[in-house]
Design an enzyme around this catalytic site. Structure first.
Site, PDB file in Angstrom:
ATOM      1  N   LYS A  24      59.908  40.689  51.823  1.00  0.00           N
ATOM      2  CA  LYS A  24      59.213  41.916  51.200  1.00  0.00           C
ATOM      3  C   LYS A  24      57.445  41.250  51.200  1.00  0.00           C
ATOM      4  O   LYS A  24      57.109  39.968  51.086  1.00  0.00           O
ATOM      5  CB  LYS A  24      58.827  42.147  50.423  1.00  0.00           C
ATOM      6  N   TYR A  63      25.517  34.505  40.644  1.00  0.00           N
ATOM      7  CA  TYR A  63      25.357  35.614  39.966  1.00  0.00           C
ATOM      8  C   TYR A  63      25.619  34.785  38.693  1.00  0.00           C
ATOM      9  O   TYR A  63      26.350  34.115  37.773  1.00  0.00           O
ATOM     10  CB  TYR A  63      26.175  36.330  40.591  1.00  0.00           C
TER      11      TYR A  63
END
Ligand code: PLP
Length: 814
Positions: free
Chosen positions: A483, A709
């Site tokens: 999965k 940043y």
């Protein structure tokens, strides 16, 4: 090789039974899946902890194989083929190889050591091939099985052998020695790392040295930890950076990417330039240099050839190609043995019906060109290759040996014609000698994406699969959970590998995942954990098997089943034993049986439940209560419905912690991908995924300057910074930035500085000697996914499945 069953029987101490003992044998095989098996193959049915080849004999007989070495003859195969019955089939293979090796009398170089065996072998092959017809181990075939298979490929034309031997525990080397019978030995190096298979370093050294019991000369790096154990009858030819008593004393200086070695041999002193600067490559080069000196090559030739040494790429890589094609890149070698291996790999990995082979001239086969290309042509036919594109003067000459073949005189001609060859929707094996520079062809065929890749080691997946298989009873079936795109590692490629390993079931979360796998050609049965009612029709259309966890779902499925007049369609009943996520609760079992009773449209293929605490030994009581309730509810269902479905409960941690609850099947997930919740167990697993990128730019900033940043990193001293093109949009958690996380560059830690950006992050490389374009490891062996998870206070599952789909996956096999 030309043998008959009659000749071989006494060599391997076998009892013969069968149809005719005069059957000619010219091919040895141990791989039931190889398409190269045929009537003149002798198949050795090896049996290991996880797999017994005896169970494929019937199938092989159907495919035309007629000759087998076995410990017992399977009942149904009796009288259908020739059987050589022996006590142990691996011993028989080794005896045969040892006998076969004894038929040839030419120098053989035997190489062992902890690292560098394959590289030294490949380089020696390159350095000596102008003067010898060399037979060498293909790839890293150095094991108890790989060595005999390598030696069996010797033919009459060869006049030098180069074989590597690798061992993992004691009492293995003597057997390999007897098969290789080396006359010249090379000990590459002895790692000091603790090996599981040995009680001490001394034991390991003594065992490795057994390869040299009968050599005339041993080449090695003089070393006080090895010296005392070398048999005094053996002549040694040693080198050292530190010990002046070595035969060759070496001093080293590095300038930029190149290294200069000053050699003092006692007779002459000279300097030589080698094209590497990392320690391992320098050492490996010296081993080769020693061989050239031993063989008395002149200095000019040595210098010329050493200067041409190149990094060795031993891995077969699977890459995404243009127009929905798949590439298998083996563009660095083209000998007959490795062609056979690459074709087997192509078969195990093929993603498309159509198979194409791009092949250069083959050098040093030891065969005449007539014979060689006729054998290549047989290989191409038995592997059902749809088209072959030959590149080179010689293969062009032998074009008529092949059907569907186009040829080009050289790589440039191929490149000029590239557009007219219309590649697409096919699996392409690219196999060429180095001189042909097939990397140019790979570059044209490869789909372009950015530099960050997640490399998936398919050998490691096989290893981990076998590790968990060895914990199962022989009768326990195995479902593997693929999965979430194989826990982020790639759905189809892993499913394909698992088909090859013949697991029993695959499990996916949603119908879409299962449909993608089925459409791509996966034939294994697939259970869908979380089927939505709206997907039932598609599930049936694609032969997927739904997990049914509620009465509502069951009724909806039955309605469609009835409309479509299905007959015994397989479904899986999930019961809730304490996880409280999905499943029938104890109170609903009566309704469930009433609804299912006498129903002919569906068939309860299995009953399952899921454990909430299989990884946490603090909750043993809870886990045992779940096991007991599963036992009780499943028995009740089986009794009332008169059925005998497959029962399964355990996930990865369950397999390790609750072996008594294996029932008929287990569901392996995270362990396959190399992660265990248990530190001790992790040691037995191999790392599967390595997330890699490269340095885009470097710069030096001064104290007081900031990075990124919000100026969240401020340099306190002069600091060297590198920018890496991977960010949170690729699935790297922002929490991993700002001094918590790190990446590896040149085997050193580089701390992430400042905040991680969407597509980039910056690291501190002040202490690391590195440049733009150098490789960066985000995770892999180190830092491991488990470590990152722990630091980020989450679980490895989340780290793995977060890596975004824009990160290209590259699959490879060692
Ligand atoms: C994911 C899953 C597994 C596998 O779990 P691991 O811990 O990864 O081994 C098994 N069973 C079910 C129902 C699952 O959802």
């Amino acid at each position: 090789m030309s043998f008959t069953i009659e000749n071989i029987a006494p060599i391997v101490n076998a009892k013969w039974s069968g149809q005719t003992d005069s059957m000619p044998i010219d091919h040895i095989s141990i791989d039931s899946r190889s398409m190269q098996n045929g009537p003149t193959t002798l198949f050795f049915a090896l049996s290991g902890a996880n797999n017994d080849a005896h169970s494929y004999i019937e199938e092989l007989i159907k495919k035309g194989v007629r000759n087998f070495v076995v410990t017992h003859i399977p009942k149904k195969a009796q009288d259908k083929a020739n059987f050589l019955q022996v006590e142990n089939t691996l011993d028989a293979l080794q005896q045969f190889a040892a006998y076969y090796r004894g038929l040839f009398d030419f120098p053989v170089i035997g190489i062992t050591g902890s690292n560098g065996k394959t590289i030294v072998k490949e380089w020696l092959n390159f350095l000596l091939s102008p003067d010898y017809h060399i037979i060498r181990s293909p790839k890293s075939y150095n094991s108890q099985v790989g060595v005999p298979l390598s030696v069996i490929s010797i033919n009459e034309k060869h006049n030098l052998g180069i074989f590597e031997a690798g061992i993992s525990t004691i009492n293995e080397m003597a057997k390999l020695e007897n098969i290789i019978k080396p006359t010249l030995g090379i000990l590459t190096n002895i790692g000091s790392a603790h090996d599981e298979g040995f009680s001490s370093l001394v034991e390991k050294i003594k065992e490795k040295l057994k390869l040299f019991s009968h050599v005339k000369v041993l080449i090695y790096n003089k070393n006080p930890s090895v010296d005392p154990f070398i048999n005094s009858n053996i002549q040694t030819f040693s080198w050292s950076f530190t010990d002046k008593s070595a035969d060759v004393f070496i001093t080293e200086k590095t300038i930029a990417e190149n290294t200069f070695l000053q050699l003092q041999t006692g007779k002459t002193d000279f300097e030589i330039e080698i094209p590497f600067s990392d320690d391992a490559s320098v050492e490996n080069t010296i081993q080769c240099l020693m061989v050239l000196l031993h063989l008395e090559y002149d200095l000019k030739t040595i210098r010329e050839r050493i200067a041409l040494l190149y990094p060795v790429e031993m891995r077969l890589k699977v890459k995404n190609g243009i127009h929905n094609s798949t590439l298998i890149d083996d563009s660095y070698s083209s000998d007959f043995q490795s062609l056979k291996i690459a074709l087997d790999f192509l078969e195990s990995q093929k993603h498309h019906k159509k198979k194409t082979l791009i092949l250069s001239d083959i050098f040093q086969s030891g065969l005449s060109n007539d014979e060689l290309y006729s054998r290549v042509s047989q290989l191409v036919v038995s592997n059902k290759i749809n088209r072959i594109i030959g590149v080179g003067e010689t293969i062009s000459e032998f074009k008529n040996q092949f059907s569907h073949c186009i040829t080009f005189k050289n790589t440039d001609d191929f490149i000029t014609a590239f557009d007219s060859l219309s590649f697409g929707n096919e699996t392409i094996l690219i196999k060429g000698a180095r001189a042909f520079e097939f990397e140019k062809i790979v570059a044209l065929l490869e789909e372009k994406t950015h530099e960050t890749v997640l490399e998936i080691n398919l050998n490691a997946i096989s290893h981990n699969l076998n590790f968990y298989k060895s914990k199962l009873k022989p009768t326990t079936k195995l479902m593997v959970m693929v999965k979430a795109f194989g826990y982020g590692n790639g759905g189809f490629e892993i499913a394909k590998l698992l088909s090859h390993h013949k697991v029993d079931y695959l499990g996916v979360a949603f119908a879409d995942e299962g449909i993608a796998l089925k459409t791509a050609g996966i034939e294994l049965p697939i259970m869908v954990l979380n089927p939505e009612t709206t997907s039932f029709a598609a599930i049936i259309q694609h032969h997927l098997e739904p997990e049914i966890y509620s009465l509502k779902g069951l009724k909806a499925f039955l309605k469609i089943a009835e409309q479509k007049q299905l007959h015994h369609y397989p479904i899986h009943i999930k019961i809730d034993t304490g996880m409280h996520r999905l499943g029938f609760e104890a109170e609903t079992i009566a309704d469930l049986t009433a609804t299912l009773k006498e129903n002919k449209f569906v068939h309860v293929k299995s009953i399952l439940s899921h454990m909430a605490t299989s990884d946490d030994t603090e909750h043993v009581d809870f886990a045992n209560a779940q096991i007991n309730l599963f036992e009780k509810l499943s028995s009740q269902l089986m009794q009332e419905l008169h059925i005998k479905p497959i029962l399964h409960l355990l996930n990865t941690s369950g397999i390790s912690n609750y072996p008594q609850a294996q029932y008929d099947m287990v569901r392996l997930g995270i362990g396959l991908y190399g992660v265990s919740n248990d530190a001790e167990e992790t040691k037995h697993l191999e790392n599967v995924g390595t997330l890699k990128s490269v340095i885009s730019q470097t710069r030096t900033i001064q104290a007081g300057e900031s990075v990124g940043y919000g100026r969240r990193f401020c340099a306190v001293k002069e600091t060297k910074i590198a920018t890496i093109p991977i960010g949170y949009a690729d699935g790297i958690s922002r929490h991993w930035g700002n001094g918590l996380g790190y990446v590896m560059i040149k085997n050193k830690k580089a701390m992430i500085v400042g905040s991680i950006c969407m597509d980039m992050l910056m690291v501190d490389i002040t202490e690391i000697d590195c440049n733009e374009g150098n490789e960066v490891i985000i995770f892999g062996k180190e830092p491991s996914v488990s470590l990152i998870a722990e630091k980020l206070e989450t679980i490895p599952y989340e780290i793995l499945t977060s890596i975004s789909q824009r990160v290209k996956r590259v699959f490879y096999r060692e």
